[in-house]
Write a protein that holds these residues in place. Sequence first.
Motif, PDB file in Angstrom:
ATOM      1  N   LYS A 528       0.848  -1.188   0.000  1.00  0.00           N
ATOM      2  CA  LYS A 528       0.000   0.000   0.000  1.00  0.00           C
ATOM      3  C   LYS A 528       0.884   1.239   0.000  1.00  0.00           C
ATOM      4  O   LYS A 528       1.880   1.307   0.727  1.00  0.00           O
ATOM      5  N   VAL A 529       0.538   2.207  -0.827  1.00  0.00           N
ATOM      6  CA  VAL A 529       1.203   3.508  -0.830  1.00  0.00           C
ATOM      7  C   VAL A 529       0.145   4.571  -0.585  1.00  0.00           C
ATOM      8  O   VAL A 529      -0.831   4.662  -1.344  1.00  0.00           O
ATOM      9  N   ASP A 530       0.321   5.350   0.510  1.00  0.00           N
ATOM     10  CA  ASP A 530      -0.676   6.357   0.907  1.00  0.00           C
ATOM     11  C   ASP A 530      -2.077   5.739   1.006  1.00  0.00           C
ATOM     12  O   ASP A 530      -3.060   6.261   0.493  1.00  0.00           O
ATOM     13  N   ASN A 531      -2.142   4.584   1.676  1.00  0.00           N
ATOM     14  CA  ASN A 531      -3.398   3.861   1.960  1.00  0.00           C
ATOM     15  C   ASN A 531      -4.104   3.338   0.712  1.00  0.00           C
ATOM     16  O   ASN A 531      -5.278   2.975   0.771  1.00  0.00           O
ATOM     17  N   LYS A 532      -3.411   3.292  -0.416  1.00  0.00           N
ATOM     18  CA  LYS A 532      -3.987   2.735  -1.635  1.00  0.00           C
ATOM     19  C   LYS A 532      -3.226   1.450  -1.982  1.00  0.00           C
ATOM     20  O   LYS A 532      -2.011   1.449  -2.080  1.00  0.00           O
ATOM     21  N   ILE A 533      -3.989   0.345  -2.128  1.00  0.00           N
ATOM     22  CA  ILE A 533      -3.352  -0.913  -2.502  1.00  0.00           C
ATOM     23  C   ILE A 533      -2.875  -0.818  -3.950  1.00  0.00           C
ATOM     24  O   ILE A 533      -3.667  -0.617  -4.859  1.00  0.00           O
ATOM     25  N   LEU A 534      -1.575  -0.956  -4.145  1.00  0.00           N
ATOM     26  CA  LEU A 534      -1.021  -0.836  -5.487  1.00  0.00           C
ATOM     27  C   LEU A 534      -0.576  -2.167  -6.070  1.00  0.00           C
ATOM     28  O   LEU A 534      -0.463  -2.296  -7.280  1.00  0.00           O
ATOM     29  N   LEU A 535      -0.324  -3.147  -5.236  1.00  0.00           N
ATOM     30  CA  LEU A 535       0.191  -4.391  -5.779  1.00  0.00           C
ATOM     31  C   LEU A 535       0.004  -5.511  -4.771  1.00  0.00           C
ATOM     32  O   LEU A 535       0.160  -5.317  -3.560  1.00  0.00           O
ATOM     33  N   THR A 536      -0.379  -6.686  -5.278  1.00  0.00           N
ATOM     34  CA  THR A 536      -0.401  -7.904  -4.464  1.00  0.00           C
ATOM     35  C   THR A 536       0.389  -8.970  -5.208  1.00  0.00           C
ATOM     36  O   THR A 536       0.106  -9.250  -6.367  1.00  0.00           O
ATOM     37  N   GLU A 537       1.377  -9.549  -4.541  1.00  0.00           N
ATOM     38  CA  GLU A 537       2.250 -10.540  -5.155  1.00  0.00           C
ATOM     39  C   GLU A 537       2.113 -11.869  -4.416  1.00  0.00           C
ATOM     40  O   GLU A 537       2.074 -11.918  -3.183  1.00  0.00           O
ATOM     41  N   LYS A 538       2.038 -12.966  -5.186  1.00  0.00           N
ATOM     42  CA  LYS A 538       1.941 -14.297  -4.585  1.00  0.00           C
ATOM     43  C   LYS A 538       3.317 -14.765  -4.138  1.00  0.00           C
ATOM     44  O   LYS A 538       4.309 -14.604  -4.850  1.00  0.00           O
ATOM     45  N   LEU A 539       3.392 -15.379  -2.940  1.00  0.00           N
ATOM     46  CA  LEU A 539       4.612 -15.976  -2.420  1.00  0.00           C
ATOM     47  C   LEU A 539       4.390 -17.471  -2.252  1.00  0.00           C
ATOM     48  O   LEU A 539       3.323 -17.901  -1.789  1.00  0.00           O
ATOM     49  N   LEU A 540       5.369 -18.269  -2.617  1.00  0.00           N
ATOM     50  CA  LEU A 540       5.273 -19.711  -2.465  1.00  0.00           C
ATOM     51  C   LEU A 540       6.373 -20.170  -1.510  1.00  0.00           C
ATOM     52  O   LEU A 540       7.556 -20.119  -1.828  1.00  0.00           O
TER      53      LEU A 540
END
Length: 543
Positions: A528-540
């Motif tokens: 999140k940047v300035d309370n805005k979700i900008l990216l979600t990345e999957k982790l394995l």
Amino acid sequence: MKTIHSILLTLFLLLILNPLFSIDTLYCIAHFEHIPPTTTGSNMTPVILGDINADGYDDWAFKYRDRNIWEPSDSVWIFLGSDSISLTPDYAIQTRELANVGDINGDGYDDLAYLDVDFYLLEPLAEPIVRILYGGPDFDLIPDDSCEYINTKKYRIYYDSFKKIGDINGDGYDDLLCGAREYQGALLTKRNNSQDYEDIVKLQVYLGGENVSWHPDTTIIPPVYLSASDALGYAWYNCTGLGDINYDGYDDFSMQYFEIRLNDYGFFLCDSVTYVYYGSSSLTNIANSADTFFVGEINAELGSISDSNQKSYFCKHKDTLNQIPGLNIVYANDINTPEIHYNSNNVGNASPGDINGDGYNDWIIWDKNENKIKGYFGGSVINNNIDFTTPDDFHFNGEIGYSIYGEKSQFYILGDICGDGYDKVLFVEKIDDQYYELYFFSYNDINSNINDMIPQEFNFLNIYPNPFNSNVTIEYDLMSYVNVDISIHDVNGKFIKNIVSGPLPAGNYKNTFNTAFLSSGVYFCTLKVDNKILLTEKLLLMK
């Protein structure tokens, strides 16, 4: 005296009839120049999402499909509607395919589905999973549900994998239909090879509800229609929700089957059939066989363009000479009977929308001869009188064409992304492999804050190694002083840990996350940047 009466009558008729034949001009309200794809040579295709976060503005996305066969980096950037138009994404997902699939969980909001699969050399590294994101005021990128994706051969490439088909079993929840559209570099099957056919070509149906079943509720194997004696193979594509076309209380859907044969220039589509499946309380009845079909294909949905309670579509029908003469508008309940016909130079829009805000959906076509987009307003009755067009001083450089891969210039009706009551038209002009140009058109000349710049507050999140077995490093660049929040969730959306939370100045950052306390499995890292979700990345995590 007679001459005066004639002049007065002529003026009177002109005053009365002129509005009936007047042609409106769309306003170009935003123009973005030299927009690069995520990687050189990758393609970008618009996706219409509807109002996924329930704020009164329609939302949209771009699919970026990387053509690098070694390590393809496919992603989807989601843009939330607002009173301004900006190309700064609100969300980003690493995926090849994302679509609006209707209200799966019955809460009144449309939901999204995306394909979770990693590729190397255009081959999946593991079996794909369908992730579902529930729409609503609390929309985020943490998956709310998941289901398996039937994939018995690992070299499949997926396009148009999810379709909004409505409530086909009449239980009050929209249902999910998905499956491989086709794969690249080979045929889905060859003639008289039933083993490959049975093994590959399947459509999965998942019934909506408070929770989606991990396994499909039923699978559908499309019929084989081989009309060409020299057909080498076949595949299916473009499943489409039709609504309740036979008035039995269940939504219906269609799928298209096409054959491939060889000519001097390589493989080409030689025949196309559209199968229609009627909904039913019995999934067995749905899956057993198609209920009807016509020779031809459905190009695009137009929605409600008249007082008919049936959806309308752009279709291409074959005539008695086995030719497709042009484009037709048809109603879903009488899909074999065209209402309006266009010649073969015209290409229709790929999405429905209400451009002039009168409650009826409108449609647009590409006039190849005049190099312009032209449009027709829906109404109580429909006709083929042109009602609006792009400005005379606006010229397109790229060739218009249907291409789900983003290889040609395209146009879409995005929805009411500015919240002013008028759906907007997006023209995506592909210049070359280096950049695109984007044009947003509106029926009204809005005075909103059009943001022609693309601010970059952060550089793309990089997580490595991934997969990992102990520690993972999260690297990112900040271009200005902003509040940053990086958190970890499990596959069910449960919060695990905050990695960073607070203001940071511009610079390059690396944060390490130790996973000694976690078990093996899939996790998600959200930035999140300035309370805005900008990216979600999957982790394995693999221990």
